[in-house]
Design an enzyme around this catalytic site. Structure first.
Site, PDB file in Angstrom:
ATOM      1  N   ASP A   1       1.028  -1.282   0.014  1.00 53.11           N
ATOM      2  CA  ASP A   1       0.062  -0.090  -0.027  1.00 53.11           C
ATOM      3  C   ASP A   1       0.894   1.252  -0.030  1.00 53.11           C
ATOM      4  O   ASP A   1       1.243   1.643   1.071  1.00 53.11           O
ATOM      5  CB  ASP A   1      -1.021  -0.159   1.221  1.00 53.11           C
ATOM      6  CG  ASP A   1      -2.002   1.302   1.224  1.00 53.11           C
ATOM      7  OD1 ASP A   1      -2.324   1.588   0.157  1.00 53.11           O
ATOM      8  OD2 ASP A   1      -2.034   1.852   2.278  1.00 53.11           O
TER       9      ASP A   1
ATOM     10  N   GLU B   1      -1.321  -1.181  -4.946  1.00 48.68           N
ATOM     11  CA  GLU B   1      -2.545  -0.281  -5.302  1.00 48.68           C
ATOM     12  C   GLU B   1      -2.300   0.616  -6.398  1.00 48.68           C
ATOM     13  O   GLU B   1      -1.324   1.247  -6.596  1.00 48.68           O
ATOM     14  CB  GLU B   1      -2.862   0.461  -3.716  1.00 48.68           C
ATOM     15  CG  GLU B   1      -4.278   1.089  -4.299  1.00 48.68           C
ATOM     16  CD  GLU B   1      -4.809   1.841  -2.958  1.00 48.68           C
ATOM     17  OE1 GLU B   1      -4.729   3.090  -2.818  1.00 48.68           O
ATOM     18  OE2 GLU B   1      -5.034   0.963  -2.063  1.00 48.68           O
TER      19      GLU B   1
ATOM     20  N   ASP C   1      -2.913   1.120   7.104  1.00 46.09           N
ATOM     21  CA  ASP C   1      -1.907   0.899   5.869  1.00 46.09           C
ATOM     22  C   ASP C   1      -1.792  -0.581   5.681  1.00 46.09           C
ATOM     23  O   ASP C   1      -1.285  -1.359   4.836  1.00 46.09           O
ATOM     24  CB  ASP C   1      -0.599   1.644   5.851  1.00 46.09           C
ATOM     25  CG  ASP C   1      -1.021   3.224   6.105  1.00 46.09           C
ATOM     26  OD1 ASP C   1      -1.225   3.835   5.014  1.00 46.09           O
ATOM     27  OD2 ASP C   1      -1.339   3.479   7.248  1.00 46.09           O
TER      28      ASP C   1
END
Length: 200
Positions: free
Chosen positions: A7, A68, A141
């Protein structure tokens, strides 16, 4: 399949490793967060994140890195930092010949919770349940990194098959167009009349 989920972020970069196969229970191997102070210069922050990602790549040797996909937000500086971290992660994976897959936030949410509009709390709760963890990963996260990894474990093979089928379809369409063009040229050649200089 072993997947390293990332992430991306400069202040907090979530990292998580998951083992699993579609249709089977996934297992959390390790999860963590790389932090860099906001007052530190950008090149040094990217270096810190990159060095830690390298350690995870070397330690866990994932088959795929799931990142991501960055989308524009109101905070341009945040988007820039996220994109820069994504680039560093992709480069480090490519240097080790590890494939990189990008998943949108809505794809991850839908894969994990069934809803592309799930909030972070819902995602964390589902990740905890799916991986059989005692407590939800913190901060968010870290949970998002594991969610990315699980998403790819479940969706990756299907996406690969779709991409392969699309490639085959494009190749067949190209061959078909080439045959049509060749047939058209042959028809034009056969229909050409001899020039006047060759008439008897």
């Amino acid at each position: 399949m072993r997947v390293l989920g990332v992430d991306p972020g400069l202040t907090r970069c979530g990292i998580g490793v998951v083992d699993g196969e579609r249709g089977r229970r996934a297992r959390c191997v390790e999860v963590g967060v790389v932090r860099t102070p906001a007052e530190t210069e950008l090149p040094r922050r990217l270096q810190v994140v990159g060095e830690e990602v390298e350690r995870w790549l070397d330690r866990h040797r994932p088959e795929v890195v799931a990142v991501e996909r960055v989308f524009s937000q109101h905070n341009v500086s945040t988007v820039m930092g996220t994109a820069q971290v994504s680039g560093v992660v992709a480069l480090l994976a490519a240097q080790r010949d590890v494939p990189v897959a990008f998943h949108t936030p809505s794809e991850v949410k839908a894969a994990i919770s069934g809803s592309g509009r799930a909030d972070k709390k819902q995602v964390a709760a589902m990740v905890t349940k799916i991986l059989g963890l005692d407590t939800p990963p913190k901060p968010a996260d870290a949970a998002d990194a594991l969610a990315l990894a699980v998403c790819h474990v479940w969706r990756g093979p299907m996406l690969a098959r779709i991409a392969e089928a699309q490639t085959r379809a494009e190749a067949l369409a190209k061959n078909h167009r080439n045959r049509l063009q060749e047939a058209s040229r042959a028809a034009r050649r056969s229909g050409e009349k001899p020039s006047k200089g060759h008439r008897r």
